[in-house]
Scaffold this motif. Structure first.
Motif, mmCIF file in Angstrom:
data_model
loop_
_atom_site.group_PDB
_atom_site.id
_atom_site.type_symbol
_atom_site.label_atom_id
_atom_site.label_comp_id
_atom_site.label_asym_id
_atom_site.label_seq_id
_atom_site.Cartn_x
_atom_site.Cartn_y
_atom_site.Cartn_z
ATOM 1 N N SER A 81 26.984 40.204 52.862
ATOM 2 C CA SER A 81 26.772 39.188 53.890
ATOM 3 C C SER A 81 27.585 39.550 55.139
ATOM 4 N N SER A 82 27.424 38.771 56.174
ATOM 5 C CA SER A 82 28.155 39.026 57.420
ATOM 6 C C SER A 82 29.554 38.412 57.401
ATOM 7 N N ILE A 83 29.941 37.839 56.275
ATOM 8 C CA ILE A 83 31.268 37.243 56.146
ATOM 9 C C ILE A 83 32.310 38.364 56.109
ATOM 10 N N PRO A 84 33.377 38.268 56.910
ATOM 11 C CA PRO A 84 34.427 39.297 56.876
ATOM 12 C C PRO A 84 34.995 39.469 55.467
ATOM 13 N N ILE A 85 35.325 40.707 55.135
ATOM 14 C CA ILE A 85 35.799 41.023 53.783
ATOM 15 C C ILE A 85 37.046 40.225 53.415
ATOM 16 N N ASP A 86 37.971 40.043 54.339
ATOM 17 C CA ASP A 86 39.187 39.301 53.994
ATOM 18 C C ASP A 86 38.872 37.844 53.640
ATOM 19 N N ILE A 87 37.901 37.246 54.296
ATOM 20 C CA ILE A 87 37.504 35.877 53.961
ATOM 21 C C ILE A 87 36.818 35.850 52.601
ATOM 22 N N GLU A 88 35.944 36.821 52.357
ATOM 23 C CA GLU A 88 35.269 36.877 51.054
ATOM 24 C C GLU A 88 36.285 37.076 49.931
ATOM 25 N N GLU A 89 37.271 37.934 50.141
ATOM 26 C CA GLU A 89 38.318 38.134 49.137
ATOM 27 C C GLU A 89 39.099 36.841 48.904
ATOM 28 N N ASN A 90 39.374 36.092 49.970
ATOM 29 C CA ASN A 90 40.079 34.816 49.823
ATOM 30 C C ASN A 90 39.259 33.814 49.017
ATOM 31 N N ILE A 91 37.945 33.836 49.178
ATOM 32 C CA ILE A 91 37.085 32.921 48.431
ATOM 33 C C ILE A 91 37.039 33.333 46.955
ATOM 34 N N ILE A 92 37.015 34.628 46.688
ATOM 35 C CA ILE A 92 37.084 35.105 45.297
ATOM 36 C C ILE A 92 38.424 34.692 44.689
ATOM 37 N N TYR A 132 28.822 28.786 56.696
ATOM 38 C CA TYR A 132 28.127 30.061 56.554
ATOM 39 C C TYR A 132 26.763 29.885 55.890
ATOM 40 N N SER A 133 25.768 30.503 56.440
ATOM 41 C CA SER A 133 24.424 30.422 55.843
ATOM 42 C C SER A 133 24.304 31.279 54.583
ATOM 43 N N SER A 134 25.254 32.175 54.336
ATOM 44 C CA SER A 134 25.223 33.045 53.152
ATOM 45 C C SER A 134 25.600 32.307 51.869
ATOM 46 N N PHE A 135 26.122 31.076 52.004
ATOM 47 C CA PHE A 135 26.492 30.271 50.841
ATOM 48 C C PHE A 135 25.448 29.208 50.577
ATOM 49 N N ARG A 136 25.209 28.956 49.295
ATOM 50 C CA ARG A 136 24.330 27.869 48.894
ATOM 51 C C ARG A 136 24.766 27.410 47.499
ATOM 52 N N PRO A 137 24.283 26.267 47.045
ATOM 53 C CA PRO A 137 24.675 25.808 45.706
ATOM 54 C C PRO A 137 24.396 26.882 44.649
ATOM 55 N N GLY A 138 25.246 26.963 43.657
ATOM 56 C CA GLY A 138 25.165 28.017 42.643
ATOM 57 C C GLY A 138 23.841 28.057 41.903
ATOM 58 N N PHE A 139 23.192 29.199 41.973
ATOM 59 C CA PHE A 139 21.919 29.397 41.283
ATOM 60 C C PHE A 139 22.153 29.408 39.779
#
Length: 118
Positions: free
Chosen positions: A85-96, A64-71
């Motif tokens: 971002s365009s990442i589906p909510i269920d995927i974003e929740e899984n990453i959290i 995903y282009s929405s991810f990059r090394p932590g600022f």
């Protein structure tokens, strides 16, 4: 997801607390006293930071282009993710959830036991 959706989801996970250790514009979400998610509230940043496994971080940045090394964070263990971002909510929740679990497993054995992870 926006700031409030991220906050609400993270606070729905067991034993999560929030505070503002870096001033009124930075919200830290913690498990067992350790930060797993950092949100900037003033609107200057259009992203938030999550603690992740280093190998998973590289995979996410490839997928995903929405991810990059932590600022402003350890680039090996943290990633930045754009709000809305365009990442589906269920995927974003899984990453959290991954960030939450990654931080929980780094706790002492005693703390993991108190949090119900052992």
């Amino acid at each position: 997801m926006n700031i409030e959706e991220i906050r609400e989801f993270a606070l729905s996970l067991p034993h999560v607390t929030e505070d503002m250790p870096f001033g009124p514009d930075a919200l830290a979400l913690r498990i067992g006293g350790k930060i797993f998610c950092l949100l900037e509230l003033s609107g200057h940043w259009q992203f938030y930071n999550l603690k992740v496994d280093p190998d998973f971080s590289l995979e996410l940045q490839d997928w995903y282009s929405s991810f990059r090394p932590g600022f402003h964070m350890n680039k090996r263990h943290w990633i930045s993710l754009d709000f809305n971002s365009s990442i589906p909510i269920d995927i974003e929740e899984n990453i959290i959830r991954h960030a939450y679990n990654q931080t929980a497993k780094g706790q002492t054995k005693k703390m993991r036991g108190e949090l119900g992870f052992e």
